[in-house]
Scaffold this motif. Structure first.
Motif, PDB file in Angstrom:
ATOM      1  N   SER A 142     -10.481 -24.404 -10.902  1.00  0.00           N
ATOM      2  CA  SER A 142     -10.823 -22.996 -10.687  1.00  0.00           C
ATOM      3  C   SER A 142     -11.916 -22.924  -9.611  1.00  0.00           C
ATOM      4  O   SER A 142     -12.518 -23.948  -9.252  1.00  0.00           O
ATOM      5  N   GLY A 143     -12.161 -21.722  -9.118  1.00  0.00           N
ATOM      6  CA  GLY A 143     -13.202 -21.538  -8.090  1.00  0.00           C
ATOM      7  C   GLY A 143     -14.563 -22.030  -8.561  1.00  0.00           C
ATOM      8  O   GLY A 143     -15.278 -22.713  -7.818  1.00  0.00           O
ATOM      9  N   ASP A 165     -25.178 -21.216   1.068  1.00  0.00           N
ATOM     10  CA  ASP A 165     -24.835 -20.080   1.929  1.00  0.00           C
ATOM     11  C   ASP A 165     -23.666 -19.302   1.322  1.00  0.00           C
ATOM     12  O   ASP A 165     -22.526 -19.735   1.407  1.00  0.00           O
ATOM     13  N   GLU A 166     -23.957 -18.167   0.723  1.00  0.00           N
ATOM     14  CA  GLU A 166     -22.945 -17.312   0.073  1.00  0.00           C
ATOM     15  C   GLU A 166     -22.112 -18.138  -0.908  1.00  0.00           C
ATOM     16  O   GLU A 166     -20.891 -17.973  -1.005  1.00  0.00           O
ATOM     17  N   SER A 167     -22.782 -18.999  -1.671  1.00  0.00           N
ATOM     18  CA  SER A 167     -22.068 -19.973  -2.494  1.00  0.00           C
ATOM     19  C   SER A 167     -21.361 -19.353  -3.691  1.00  0.00           C
ATOM     20  O   SER A 167     -20.574 -20.022  -4.351  1.00  0.00           O
ATOM     21  N   ASP A 172     -15.777 -14.589  -9.172  1.00  0.00           N
ATOM     22  CA  ASP A 172     -15.894 -13.363  -9.964  1.00  0.00           C
ATOM     23  C   ASP A 172     -17.285 -13.331 -10.610  1.00  0.00           C
ATOM     24  O   ASP A 172     -17.973 -14.348 -10.658  1.00  0.00           O
ATOM     25  N   PRO A 173     -17.711 -12.162 -11.106  1.00  0.00           N
ATOM     26  CA  PRO A 173     -19.084 -12.011 -11.619  1.00  0.00           C
ATOM     27  C   PRO A 173     -19.458 -13.029 -12.701  1.00  0.00           C
ATOM     28  O   PRO A 173     -20.562 -13.568 -12.688  1.00  0.00           O
ATOM     29  N   VAL A 179     -22.340 -20.466 -12.070  1.00  0.00           N
ATOM     30  CA  VAL A 179     -22.775 -21.290 -10.946  1.00  0.00           C
ATOM     31  C   VAL A 179     -24.277 -21.085 -10.691  1.00  0.00           C
ATOM     32  O   VAL A 179     -25.012 -22.038 -10.420  1.00  0.00           O
ATOM     33  N   LEU A 180     -24.737 -19.844 -10.841  1.00  0.00           N
ATOM     34  CA  LEU A 180     -26.169 -19.580 -10.644  1.00  0.00           C
ATOM     35  C   LEU A 180     -27.007 -20.309 -11.699  1.00  0.00           C
ATOM     36  O   LEU A 180     -28.084 -20.832 -11.393  1.00  0.00           O
TER      37      LEU A 180
END
Ligand SMILES: Nc1ncnc2c1ncn2[C@@H]1O[C@H](COP(=O)(O)OP(=O)(O)O)[C@@H](O)[C@H]1O
Ligand SMILES: [Mg+2]
Length: 337
Positions: A142-143, A165-167, A172-173, A179-180
């Motif tokens: 998955s992403g 950079d825009e990682s 999706d939210p 990831v954050l």
């Protein structure tokens, strides 16, 4: 960890010159999560590429971990770059290599022997929660999992600095938040300084300690995330804050409020430790009554802030005195009748 001193970067485009970054000065401290937010074309990617020397400044200096990278030759830049990890919006994984192969790649480039590589890759995949996926290929993930591989790869050679950079912009939210949280773990457990480039204020709110707002190549605001959210000073910052915090009535809301309320309408900024409540408690003594007609209080970095829109009724002299008291402590805007 990173310092920009009066940095400008222009690109020649035909006979024209595009100014991508203009006279930027900012300092990113070791151990923090620093966000750079701006609209598309604001110069964010150029700014990060100046940190790892993928772009060269037109003027000014960039210092990374004490080294002036603007003065270095390409070959001297290489060791600096190996101390900087980077992750991207489109993940940039090798589709033909397994997850383990992708993570091992920078180790191979750095000349690690095969036996040591395998142990390091296993450790990294465990850290990002993909211990079971070593033999999978990127297309099977998955992403969010792909970005975890990107993070593991970026951390392989133990960089002190991670550039994102825009990682999360392709996620999706919910996956974005996962990831954050991983980036936060990288920062807290490994002590890696993280620079997050984004156009989403929600990302800034979720993980950053400090933020710089970039507008057409210039830093227009730079402060703690709490300060920028609770007291944005520029129109650009206010617009970004407005995308996640909706505590202030829009002009449409105001028209509706005006139609439904005959009293004077004011919007007061509220911050934890402020005196808005205590001052309003004294309204009755002035012959003034109030009703809360709009607003919201949020919390950030363990402190609350927001704004309240009030309808005030009573003698003008009393209302004016009340507003004077509020203005000693906070920003108050009166909505025109
Ligand atoms: N290699 C380049 N050549 C010409 N113009 C460029 C180049 N890189 C960036 N720019 C221009 O610089 C500005 C900032 O771009 P960029 O740093 O990619 O912004 P952002 O990442 O905030 O979207 C844009 O106007 C862009 O077109
Ligand atoms: Mg960009």
């Amino acid at each position: 960890m990173v310092r920009f001193d009066g940095v400008s970067k222009t690109f020649p485009v035909g006979k024209q010159t595009v100014v991508a970054v203009e006279n930027v000065s900012l300092t990113i401290e070791q151990g923090e999560i620093f966000a750079i937010i701006g609209y598309s074309g604001a110069g964010k990617s150029t700014l990060v590429r100046l940190i790892n020397g993928l772009e060269r400044v037109t003027s000014g200096t960039v210092t990374v971990d004490g080294v002036d990278v603007t003065a270095l030759s390409e070959s001297k830049l290489r060791p600096v770059r190996s101390g900087i990890g980077m992750i991207f919006q489109q993940f940039n994984l090798f589709r033909s290599r397994t997850v383990a192969g992708n993570v091992a790649y920078p180790l191979k480039v750095a000349g690690w022997p095969r036996e040591k590589r395998a142990a390091r890759v296993a450790e990294l995949l465990e850290f990002v929660g993909l211990g079971e996926r070593a033999r999978s290929y990127p297309d099977q993930l998955s992403g969010g999992q792909k970005q975890r591989v990107g993070i593991a790869r970026a951390l392989a050679t133990s960089p002190k600095l991670l550039l994102a950079d825009e990682s999360t912009s392709a996620l999706d939210p919910e996956t974005t938040q996962e990831v954050l949280r991983l980036l936060q773990k990288v920062n807290r457990e490994l002590g890696v300084t993280v620079v997050v480039i984004t156009h989403e204020m929600d990302v800034v709110r979720s993980i950053a300690d400090r933020v710089a707002v970039l507008d057409r190549g210039r830093v227009v605001e730079q402060d703690t995330v709490f300060e920028v959210f609770s007291n944005p000073k520029t129109e650009t910052a206010r617009r970004f804050v407005g995308t996640v915090i909706r505590d202030r009535p829009t002009s449409g809301d105001l028209t509706r409020l005006r139609a439904n309320h005959s009293g004077r309408l004011v919007t007061a900024q509220v911050r934890e430790g402020g005196r808005v409540g205590a001052i309003l408690a004294g309204a009755a003594e002035l012959g003034v009554s109030f009703e809360i007609v709009y607003g919201g209080i949020s919390a950030l970095q363990d402190r609350s802030f927001g704004s309240l829109t009030l309808e005030l009724q009573g003698p003008d002299a009393g209302i004016d005195t009340l507003l004077l008291r509020l203005r000693e402590h906070t920003d108050v805007e009166e909505v025109a009748a």
